[in-house]
Each structure stands twice: as C-alpha cells, then as structure tokens.
Design a protein around this motif. Structure first.
Motif, PDB file in Angstrom:
ATOM      1  N   MET A   1      51.660 -26.366  15.405  1.00 40.00           N
ATOM      2  CA  MET A   1      51.323 -27.736  15.774  1.00 40.00           C
ATOM      3  C   MET A   1      50.467 -27.767  17.047  1.00 40.00           C
ATOM      4  O   MET A   1      49.446 -28.454  17.140  1.00 40.00           O
ATOM      5  N   ASN A   2      50.933 -26.912  18.023  1.00 40.37           N
ATOM      6  CA  ASN A   2      50.187 -26.812  19.284  1.00 40.37           C
ATOM      7  C   ASN A   2      48.789 -26.230  19.074  1.00 40.37           C
ATOM      8  O   ASN A   2      47.825 -26.686  19.669  1.00 40.37           O
ATOM      9  N   ASP A   3      48.796 -25.161  18.191  1.00 40.94           N
ATOM     10  CA  ASP A   3      47.484 -24.528  17.890  1.00 40.94           C
ATOM     11  C   ASP A   3      46.503 -25.531  17.295  1.00 40.94           C
ATOM     12  O   ASP A   3      45.328 -25.562  17.637  1.00 40.94           O
ATOM     13  N   ARG A   4      47.094 -26.322  16.388  1.00 38.54           N
ATOM     14  CA  ARG A   4      46.235 -27.311  15.727  1.00 38.54           C
ATOM     15  C   ARG A   4      45.646 -28.287  16.770  1.00 38.54           C
ATOM     16  O   ARG A   4      44.492 -28.646  16.740  1.00 38.54           O
ATOM     17  N   LYS A   5      46.560 -28.688  17.733  1.00 41.44           N
ATOM     18  CA  LYS A   5      46.131 -29.606  18.788  1.00 41.44           C
ATOM     19  C   LYS A   5      45.010 -28.978  19.626  1.00 41.44           C
ATOM     20  O   LYS A   5      44.006 -29.614  19.943  1.00 41.44           O
ATOM     21  N   GLU A   6      45.277 -27.636  19.926  1.00 42.22           N
ATOM     22  CA  GLU A   6      44.272 -26.928  20.747  1.00 42.22           C
ATOM     23  C   GLU A   6      42.914 -26.838  20.043  1.00 42.22           C
ATOM     24  O   GLU A   6      41.865 -27.089  20.621  1.00 42.22           O
ATOM     25  N   ASN A   7      43.003 -26.503  18.701  1.00 38.64           N
ATOM     26  CA  ASN A   7      41.767 -26.414  17.912  1.00 38.64           C
ATOM     27  C   ASN A   7      41.022 -27.745  17.881  1.00 38.64           C
ATOM     28  O   ASN A   7      39.812 -27.791  17.982  1.00 38.64           O
ATOM     29  N   LYS A   8      41.870 -28.818  17.731  1.00 37.13           N
ATOM     30  CA  LYS A   8      41.290 -30.137  17.647  1.00 37.13           C
ATOM     31  C   LYS A   8      40.561 -30.468  18.956  1.00 37.13           C
ATOM     32  O   LYS A   8      39.433 -30.983  18.946  1.00 37.13           O
ATOM     33  N   ALA A   9      41.262 -30.106  20.085  1.00 43.97           N
ATOM     34  CA  ALA A   9      40.669 -30.371  21.406  1.00 43.97           C
ATOM     35  C   ALA A   9      39.361 -29.590  21.567  1.00 43.97           C
ATOM     36  O   ALA A   9      38.363 -30.104  22.034  1.00 43.97           O
ATOM     37  N   SER A  11      37.434 -28.524  19.204  1.00 49.61           N
ATOM     38  CA  SER A  11      36.404 -29.110  18.338  1.00 49.61           C
ATOM     39  C   SER A  11      35.773 -30.323  19.006  1.00 49.61           C
ATOM     40  O   SER A  11      34.564 -30.525  18.940  1.00 49.61           O
ATOM     41  N   ARG A  12      36.577 -31.156  19.629  1.00 47.87           N
ATOM     42  CA  ARG A  12      36.039 -32.358  20.263  1.00 47.87           C
ATOM     43  C   ARG A  12      35.098 -31.971  21.392  1.00 47.87           C
ATOM     44  O   ARG A  12      34.019 -32.546  21.533  1.00 47.87           O
ATOM     45  N   ARG A  13      35.538 -30.905  22.161  1.00 44.27           N
ATOM     46  CA  ARG A  13      34.683 -30.464  23.271  1.00 44.27           C
ATOM     47  C   ARG A  13      33.345 -29.919  22.723  1.00 44.27           C
ATOM     48  O   ARG A  13      32.282 -30.262  23.198  1.00 44.27           O
ATOM     49  N   ASP A  14      33.535 -29.100  21.645  1.00 41.94           N
ATOM     50  CA  ASP A  14      32.307 -28.552  21.026  1.00 41.94           C
ATOM     51  C   ASP A  14      31.399 -29.660  20.525  1.00 41.94           C
ATOM     52  O   ASP A  14      30.175 -29.601  20.695  1.00 41.94           O
ATOM     53  N   PHE A  15      32.068 -30.645  19.896  1.00 41.91           N
ATOM     54  CA  PHE A  15      31.290 -31.739  19.328  1.00 41.91           C
ATOM     55  C   PHE A  15      30.495 -32.462  20.422  1.00 41.91           C
ATOM     56  O   PHE A  15      29.296 -32.731  20.283  1.00 41.91           O
ATOM     57  N   LEU A  16      31.190 -32.740  21.535  1.00 36.37           N
ATOM     58  CA  LEU A  16      30.533 -33.459  22.627  1.00 36.37           C
ATOM     59  C   LEU A  16      29.384 -32.622  23.216  1.00 36.37           C
ATOM     60  O   LEU A  16      28.301 -33.134  23.481  1.00 36.37           O
ATOM     61  N   GLN A  17      29.695 -31.308  23.366  1.00 42.02           N
ATOM     62  CA  GLN A  17      28.653 -30.424  23.930  1.00 42.02           C
ATOM     63  C   GLN A  17      27.418 -30.367  23.008  1.00 42.02           C
ATOM     64  O   GLN A  17      26.283 -30.476  23.453  1.00 42.02           O
ATOM     65  N   SER A  18      27.754 -30.203  21.710  1.00 48.34           N
ATOM     66  CA  SER A  18      26.649 -30.113  20.736  1.00 48.34           C
ATOM     67  C   SER A  18      25.820 -31.391  20.738  1.00 48.34           C
ATOM     68  O   SER A  18      24.586 -31.360  20.722  1.00 48.34           O
ATOM     69  N   THR A  19      26.551 -32.519  20.762  1.00 46.97           N
ATOM     70  CA  THR A  19      25.853 -33.809  20.748  1.00 46.97           C
ATOM     71  C   THR A  19      24.919 -33.926  21.961  1.00 46.97           C
ATOM     72  O   THR A  19      23.746 -34.310  21.823  1.00 46.97           O
ATOM     73  N   ALA A  20      25.466 -33.571  23.103  1.00 45.80           N
ATOM     74  CA  ALA A  20      24.669 -33.659  24.337  1.00 45.80           C
ATOM     75  C   ALA A  20      23.444 -32.751  24.238  1.00 45.80           C
ATOM     76  O   ALA A  20      22.328 -33.138  24.598  1.00 45.80           O
ATOM     77  N   ARG A  21      23.699 -31.515  23.708  1.00 46.37           N
ATOM     78  CA  ARG A  21      22.603 -30.549  23.605  1.00 46.37           C
ATOM     79  C   ARG A  21      21.496 -31.069  22.675  1.00 46.37           C
ATOM     80  O   ARG A  21      20.329 -31.068  23.002  1.00 46.37           O
ATOM     81  N   TYR A  22      21.948 -31.572  21.494  1.00 41.44           N
ATOM     82  CA  TYR A  22      20.960 -32.062  20.524  1.00 41.44           C
ATOM     83  C   TYR A  22      20.218 -33.281  21.064  1.00 41.44           C
ATOM     84  O   TYR A  22      19.009 -33.427  20.870  1.00 41.44           O
ATOM     85  N   THR A  23      20.973 -34.165  21.737  1.00 46.86           N
ATOM     86  CA  THR A  23      20.337 -35.365  22.288  1.00 46.86           C
ATOM     87  C   THR A  23      19.250 -34.965  23.282  1.00 46.86           C
ATOM     88  O   THR A  23      18.130 -35.496  23.257  1.00 46.86           O
TER      89      THR A  23
END
Lengths: 193, 323
Positions: A1-9, A11-23
């Motif tokens: 459950m914790n791992d899933r939370k960590e992965n989710k977190a 992913s969100r960080r990656d998503f934000l970073q990727s978005t910023a990079r692409y923008t």
C-alpha cells in the motif's frame, strides 16, 4: 500500500517535471520559430514586376499609405528623350508645351526639361507621384516603356500581406529577396522573370 | 435552454460566418473588376476617317514557322525571315523553299536578280533562290544590330541601329563608307535611334531614304552621307508620327510614294513622295492590341504586304477601286 503511494507520488512528481519541461521546450521552440519566421519575412520585400503590371490604377488607391508607396521609376537608358512623350502629354494634344491642360499626370509629377535639340528629359517628383501608372501606360503605348511602376522600399512598410498585391488583377506584385529589392527596367529584363 | 433555440442560434451563426466568408470573396472579385479611375484614354486619336482608308485586305497567308520577323518582295516572290529560319513563297502562298539559318534574322532584302541579303544581327549572309548560302560577310562588331538593308546599283546599304549609322558595302561585302547623318548644316544631331527600328529603302531614282525614328522623319541622303531632304513631323495627328521610334518601318512604292508603319498605335499609311499624307492602308483596329509593329513590303502593282507578327500571317492590302 505504501509502495503504491510512493509510486503514485513519484508519478505525480514526474508528471509535473515532464509537463514543465515540455512547456518550456514548446515555449522556446515557439519563440524560436516566431523569431525565425520574423527574420524570414524581413528578408523579403514586396515588389512589382513591370513586365506583368497592367497599370490598372489600384496601386494608387489600395496601398495602406497615402500617397502610395508605389512610384513611377524612369529607366533613362531606355528613354528616347522625345519631344512628343506619350508618358508626359495627354493623347491628342496639339501644343507640346508644359501647360497643365497638356499634361497626362493627374498630379503633375513629371518634370520636362529641355536638354538640347531635339532632346527632352523627363524626371519624376516622387513627392507628387501617387503611383497611378497613367504615364506608364502612355509611355508603353507610344514609347519604349522606360517609365514603370516600382514599390519604393524606403516608403513601403512591408505589410505581412500587401494590400495592393491582394487587389492586383495581374498578380504583378510578389515577394522579392531584400538583397535585390527592385525590378527596375533596363537592369531587369523580361527573360529574367 | 430550449434545445431548438440552441440549434437555431447555431444555424444563424453558421450562416453569418458563411456570408462573411463568401461575401468577402465576391467583394474581392468585384474590386478586381472595378473601373480604373486613372484610365489612360486614347480619345479620338485611334479613330480614323473611313474616307481616308483607301485600301482593303484581300488575302491572308498563314506562316508555318515561329517568330516571323521580316518580309520583302521581289519579282513575284516573298521572302520571310523568322528567328532562325528563312522561307520563300510565291504570292499565292506556295512554298519555294525553307532553310534553317544560324540567325538571328533581323533584316532581309530581296534583290531584283533574286538574291537574298539576310541581316543576321551583326553580319550579312547572302543566299540564292534555292536557299543556298553564297557568302557570309565579316561580322561588324558584337554590338551591331542590323535592322535594314537597301540596294542601289553596286552598293548595299546596311542600317546599324545600335550604332545609329548606315554602312555602305560593295556587292562583295567590303565596307566602303559609313555615315551617322551628323554632317548636316542645319542641325547638330544625326540619326537618333532610341530602339531597334531603323529602316532604309531606295526609290526609283536611286535615292537612299532612312527613317530617323528619334525625330519622326524620313530623310534622304547622298552617297557621301550628306542630307538632301527630309519630311515628317512628330504629332498625334494622323498626318504625323506619334511618340518615339517612328516610323518603325517603311517601304517605297513603285510610284515613289512611301508606305509607313508606326509602333504603339499601329497605323499603316501612304505618303506622297513630297511627304504629304495620301491615305490609310490599315488602322489600329486591324491589328491585335499591343501588336509588334509589322514589317511591310510592296509589289509592282503597289499592293502592300504586311507581316502581322502577332497573328503569324502575311496580309495583302490592295487599293480599293474608285468609282
């Protein structure tokens, strides 16, 4: 459950970073493209092909400038320096003198100067010329076609879409390289088109 | 909100957008066909009194090669020079021969003994009536532009438009003399040739005539190049020649009258030997708009043969019978 939370977190960080990079990339790309396109536009200017021009009169009225940036140019090397100049005199005049009633130009922009018998020189007062092309028609009808219309690049504001080009019935106005901004008769011959 | 109302609003918006787009297109087209407020109006100068037109067109001979340039007549034959082709036909249009030449042909003269003198820009080539090359004369210089050839006894006169001079050759191609028309006592200028129209011809008395197109005159010169006589005037009137470079072409008839052709407003007119306007052969209405001034020639009966360059044909004009 914790791992899933960590992965989710993560992913969100990656998503934000990727978005910023692409923008950022898109913004830089966009600005670069815009600059490139601007610089490309700046390398080209509008000009009239005198061998295609039909002297329809629109150059005088359609330009965003008043008076128009289109002016009559005179290729002196083609001129016959005639006494009876078809570009200067109204058709049918009897007296070849500089009386206003004899002049073809609606703004008296052509100056006639005696050189020596039998030669007369014709020069254009650009401040008065409205680019109507009436003299050009007269010159090409009876003379060597030494008078012709050109866009004066010192006056032209180089609109993205030239208002005259849009209305030109013969599509005589096109983009030309800024390095070669005029199509002056004499230098520029029909076979070059 | 009522669904139908939404559809109605969308349809109205769609129609409005379509109207703006299509209307804009039509507006553009309309603007493209609007009248020119600065229209160049020729007025009455291209209108010719029908009473003055004393010739009628009686024959047309279509030409089979591209870019006809010059024509001449002698003894029942017409020689036509194209850009790189020489053709000889009889007056019915039957071909005698055609021959590819190096060219570019800029002038042509048929002699009474049926030799063809061909002006090829800067040199003369001589052919017989079989189309065989007899002689090629030495090139004058690269800038030379030969616009006319005239024959008188043992001399060949050649008009060089680029140098505004007339060259006098022997029949064997030796340059004997040249003159620029400047050795006249009443004026400083000689030949003024603003464009490549500089025609020559010799009348029945052996007098050499040259078209001084810059001053709209036809001038008569002695063998030494001195001016004997001239006539012509610069005028919009039918009696004169309009603008620069006129008469672009002329030919002397059997009765020593002149038939002239003008560029710009293409008018073919007959002048008496004194230079007085006699009649009109063809009017601007007989030619396509912006026609190249046609070369012309005449036969023993004073019929006029006009090389209509735009329509690629020779047009024969005969004098109308007078009642």
């Amino acid at each position: 459950m914790n791992d899933r939370k960590e992965n989710k977190a993560k992913s969100r960080r990656d998503f934000l970073q990727s978005t910023a990079r692409y923008t950022l990339a898109i913004s830089i790309g966009g600005i670069g493209g815009l600059v490139a396109s601007k610089s490309k536009t700046g390398d080209y200017l509008w000009q009239i092909d005198p061998f295609v021009c039909t002297q329809c009169g629109r150059c005088a009225d359609e330009c965003v400038l008043t008076p128009s940036a289109v002016k009559c140019f005179h290729a002196f090397d083609l001129c016959g320096y005639c006494d009876l100049c078809g570009g200067y005199f109204k058709p049918g005049v009897m007296d070849l003198n500089t009386g206003g009633e004899n002049q073809l130009c609606p703004t008296a922009a052509i100056k006639r100067n005696f050189v020596e018998d039998p030669f007369f020189e014709y020069t254009i007062d650009e401040d008065l010329c409205i680019g109507c092309g009436k003299c050009v028609k007269g010159c090409s009808s009876f003379g060597n076609g030494s008078l012709h219309l050109q866009i004066n690049q010192d006056l032209c504001v180089n609109c993205n879409q030239c208002a005259i080009a849009r209305m030109c019935p013969s599509d005589a106005i096109t983009r030309v390289p800024a390095s070669n901004p005029y199509k002056v008769k004499g230098d520029f011959i029909k076979s070059n088109t | 909100m009522n669904k139908n109302l939404i559809y109605l609003i969308l349809i109205v918006c769609g129609l409005a957008i379509a109207y703006i787009m299509v209307g804009g297109l039509f507006k553009n087209e309309l603007k493209k066909t609007t009248k020119n407020p600065y229209e160049y109006d020729l007025g009455d100068i291209n209108k010719i009194d029908p009473e003055m037109i004393k010739y009628k067109e009686t024959k047309r001979i279509g030409l089979s090669f591209a870019e006809p340039k010059v024509v001449d007549y002698s003894s029942g034959y017409l020689a036509i020079g194209f850009e790189n082709q020489l053709q000889m036909i009889d007056t019915s249009g039957r071909e005698i021969f055609n021959k590819a030449v190096s060219g570019p042909i800029t002038s042509l003269k048929l002699s009474k003994d049926n030799l063809i003198y061909l002006g090829c820009k800067n040199h003369i080539e001589k052919y017989n009536t079989n189309g065989d090359l007899i002689e090629t004369w030495q090139e004058i210089d690269p800038s030379t532009y030969i616009t006319s050839i005239a024959l008188k006894d043992d001399y060949v006169f050649v008009a060089n438009a680029s140098g505004a001079v007339v060259l006098q050759y022997s029949l064997t191609g030796e340059i004997l003399h040249s003159f620029d028309g400047k050795n006249r006592t009443d004026s400083k200028h000689g030949f003024i040739i603003p464009s490549p129209y500089f025609d020559l011809d010799v009348d029945s008395g052996g007098e050499l005539w040259a078209a001084n197109t810059g001053v709209q005159a036809i001038e008569n010169y002695n063998l030494d190049g001195s001016l004997r006589a001239f006539w012509g005037a610069s005028s919009y009137d039918l009696k004169g020649f309009i603008g620069c470079c006129n008469p672009a072409h002329f030919s002397i008839l059997e009765n020593d009258s002149f038939v002239t052709c003008e560029k710009g407003l293409v008018r073919i007119k007959i002048y008496l030997p004194s230079g007085e306007l006699e009649s009109v052969v063809a009017t601007p209405d007989d030619f396509s708009a912006n026609s190249i001034p046609p070369d012309l020639t005449s036969d023993e009966m004073n019929n006029i043969y006009i090389l209509d360059i735009s329509r690629k044909m020779i047009r024969k004009f005969e004098r109308k019978e007078t009642s």
